[in-house]
Design an enzyme around this catalytic site. Structure first.
Site, PDB file in Angstrom:
ATOM      1  CE  LYS A 121      -1.975   3.467   2.387  1.00 27.30           C
ATOM      2  NZ  LYS A 121      -1.461   4.326   3.464  1.00 27.30           N
ATOM      3  CG  ASP A 139      -6.831   3.407   2.097  1.00 25.49           C
ATOM      4  OD1 ASP A 139      -7.923   3.003   1.639  1.00 25.49           O
ATOM      5  OD2 ASP A 139      -6.582   4.608   2.201  1.00 25.49           O
TER       6      ASP A 139
END
Length: 217
Positions: A121, A139
Site C-alpha cells: 500500500k 487501504d
DNA sequence: ATCCCGAGGG
DNA sequence: CCCTCTGGAT
C-alpha cells in the site's frame, strides 16, 4: 446495474465534485511523504499532520533520521498508533535508503518494499504521488468503499484482489484520482461504522445501502 | 467497542 | 491463514 455503468457513474460523479483530489497528508518533498505515509498506518491523517512539522524539522533528510536513536524518534511520534514499531521502521528505512539507494526514494514496488515499514500500500502511494504512476493503493477506505458501491466483487477478499478489480475497470488516466476519490468518500461520507447514506449520491447503486452487503473488512 | 490512507512475523 | 503492534477520536 452493470459493472461498466457503475464505474462510469462513479467517475462522472467524483470528477464533478472533486476535480483535483489529493492526499491530505502534509509534506514538502518525497522523503517527507514517505515518512508521513509510513506513520499513517492505522492512524488518521489529521494526527500525522499534527506531529509531522516537528518531526520534519528535526529529521529533514535520510542522514539525520538514519543517525538518530529509536528512542528519540519515538519521542516525536508517541501520539500515533504503534509508535514503537514505527520508530524502528523509520530509522531502518533511512539507513536502507542511504546504503542501498543513495538517499533517493526508489521508483519500483519491489525496491520500495525492501524498506522497513513499507508494504504494498505505502509503495503504491509513493509511486502514484511522487512518480505519477497509475497504481492503485488499497487501504481500509478503498477496500470498504469499493465493495459497498460494487466496484469490487465480494469474492475480492484481499487488498490485492480489490486492487486488481479496480485496475481492470478504471481507465489509466483516472487511477490516481480514483484512489483519492475512494479515500475521501470513505472518510467523509461512506464511513465504516455509520455511513452517511442520506447524503450519498451513489446510494442508488450501492450494495450496502440496499442492505445486500454487511461485511466491512 | 470500533475505527483510523498497514506492516511484520509466525 | 493468523496474530501483534497500540494512541487517540467517536
Amino acid at each position: 446495474m452493470q459493472k461498466r455503468e457503475r464505474f462510469r457513474r462513479f467517475i462522472e460523479y467524483f470528477t464533478q465534485h472533486y476535480p483535483d483530489p489529493k492526499t491530505e497528508l502534509n509534506f514538502g518533498n518525497p522523503f517527507e511523504l514517505l515518512v508521513a505515509v509510513i506513520l499513517s498506518a492505522q492512524c488518521t491523517d489529521k494526527r500525522i499532520n499534527q506531529i509531522s512539522p516537528a518531526l520534519f524539522a528535526r529529521f529533514p533528510e535520510p542522514e539525520s533520521l538514519a543517525a538518530a536513536s529509536v528512542d528519540e524518534v519515538f519521542s516525536y511520534i508517541r501520539s500515533v498508533s504503534y509508535p514503537n514499531n514505527k520508530a524502528k521502521h523509520l530509522v531502518g528505512m533511512a539507513n536502507i535508503l542511504l546504503s542501498k539507494f543513495g538517499g533517493e526514494i526508489p521508483a519500483t514496488v519491489d525496491e520500495l518494499q525492501t524498506l522497513p515499514g513499507v508494504g504494498r500500500k505505502t509503495a503504491h502511494v509513493i509511486l502514484s504521488v511522487v512518480y505519477n504512476e497509475p497504481t492503485m493503493a488499497v487501504d481500509t477506505h478503498v477496500f470498504r468503499v469499493s465493495h459497498r458501491i460494487g466496484l469490487a466483487p465480494l469474492t475480492a477478499t484481499t487488498p490485492l484482489a480489490v486492487e486488481k478489480a479496480l485496475m481492470a475497470h478504471i481507465p489509466k488516466q483516472y487511477v490516481p484520482k480514483a484512489h483519492h476519490w475512494l479515500i475521501l468518500h470513505g472518510r467523509y461520507v461512506c464511513l465504516a461504522r455509520s455511513p452517511k447514506c442520506e447524503i450519498c449520491a451513489l446510494r442508488e447503486f450501492c450494495k450496502y445501502y440496499e442492505k445486500l452487503l454487511v461485511v466491512s473488512q
